[in-house]
Design an enzyme around this catalytic site. Structure first.
Site, PDB file in Angstrom:
ATOM      1  N   LYS A 219       0.819  -1.216   0.000  1.00  0.00           N
ATOM      2  CA  LYS A 219       0.000   0.000   0.000  1.00  0.00           C
ATOM      3  C   LYS A 219       0.852   1.265   0.000  1.00  0.00           C
ATOM      4  O   LYS A 219       2.057   1.237   0.267  1.00  0.00           O
ATOM      5  CB  LYS A 219      -0.958  -0.017   1.197  1.00  0.00           C
ATOM      6  N   ARG A 253      -3.182 -10.247   5.471  1.00  0.00           N
ATOM      7  CA  ARG A 253      -3.650 -10.301   4.078  1.00  0.00           C
ATOM      8  C   ARG A 253      -2.572  -9.712   3.168  1.00  0.00           C
ATOM      9  O   ARG A 253      -2.236  -8.534   3.285  1.00  0.00           O
ATOM     10  CB  ARG A 253      -4.960  -9.509   3.947  1.00  0.00           C
TER      11      ARG A 253
END
Length: 280
Positions: A219, A253
């Site tokens: 991210k 995740r």
């Protein structure tokens, strides 16, 4: 935690592999839209140690466009059926749509992972009827606009209070406590400072008495610190994942399953010897 007929012991952290069957996800958009490619990726992730495969048919990256219910179903149901027939893993459906939740569970999914925390029409009822664990994520705003100047009074407390309310809503709908997982929603309506405040205080989510899932992989909160492109953020992603595990995250995740599994093994080995030292 029980997932239909499969039990996953969350006393040690487990890895969730990401499978985006979308053309526009921020990291792997368009790569796994064909079922053969998706199937090959699932095989690699399971063999690398993924306990969960998270299947998503609608991108939730900043600025992402919404897709129709039918389109999402066409993307996710065939691959869920194929995974269920061939692999011994928990299949998670990453969706906010009630019908997609129901159809995915019927096809073999045994975890509902909702970035909107079951707030869309019919989602709470569908999740309760499905009788599988649910993951409630915090997001400020919607994907198309969530990164436009997000603001909080206190991001850690605000996220916790939101999740408390959603947990209460689940209880009222008949979803039991042991079937609830929470996700603070890194990158979803949060700027760089918000994300790292959450990471630094992740252990405070333990007060919710649920399992904790985190998604940090590749991210912008990683890229903006290390100044790397999306496909060059492996080291930063693993570092952040280990910091989260040290504060109680139980499901991680990720895109890079093999590397994350290896890193967690090293951390757990060190912790074993630390515990032995403390017992002397």
């Amino acid at each position: 935690m029980q997932f239909k007929d499969k039990f996953i012991d969350l006393s040690s952290p487990k890895v969730m592999g990401i499978l985006n069957v979308t053309p526009d996800s921020f990291s792997d958009g368009g790569i796994f839209v064909q079922i053969d490619q998706a199937f090959s990726q699932v095989q690699q992730m399971v063999e690398a140690g993924a306990s969960f495969i998270d299947v998503g048919g609608e991108s939730t990256r900043p600025g992402a466009k919404a897709v129709s219910e039918q389109q999402e179903l066409e993307r996710v149901i065939p691959i869920i059926e194929a995974i269920h027939q061939r692999f011994d893993c928990v299949i998670s459906i990453d969706t906010s749509k009630a019908l997609v939740m129901s159809e995915a569970v019927a096809a073999g999914a045994s975890l509902i992972n909702d970035v909107r925390a079951l707030q869309e029409e019919g989602a709470l009822i569908a999740a309760a009827k499905a009788q599988v664990p649910v993951c409630l994520m915090h997001m400020q705003g919607q994907p198309r606009t969530m990164q436009t100047a997000p603001e909080y009074h206190d991001v850690v407390n605000d996220v916790i209070e939101f999740l408390k309310k959603r947990i209460d809503s689940c209880f009222q709908a008949g979803i039991e406590a042991h079937n609830i997982i929470v996700d603070p929603g890194f990158g979803f309506g949060k700027n760089l400072a918000h994300n790292y405040q959450l990471l630094a205080n992740l252990d405070k989510l333990k007060q919710l008495n649920t399992a904790i899932l985190i998604g940090l992989s590749r991210k912008s909160m990683i890229g903006n610190v290390v100044n790397r492109a999306v496909n060059e953020r492996l080291a930063g992603s693993i570092s952040a994942a280990l910091l989260a595990v040290q504060q109680g995250a139980q499901i991680i995740r990720v895109h890079d399953v093999k590397e994350t599994v290896d890193a967690i093994k090293i951390l757990l080995m060190m912790n074993t010897y630390k515990e032995n030292r403390d017992e002397r």
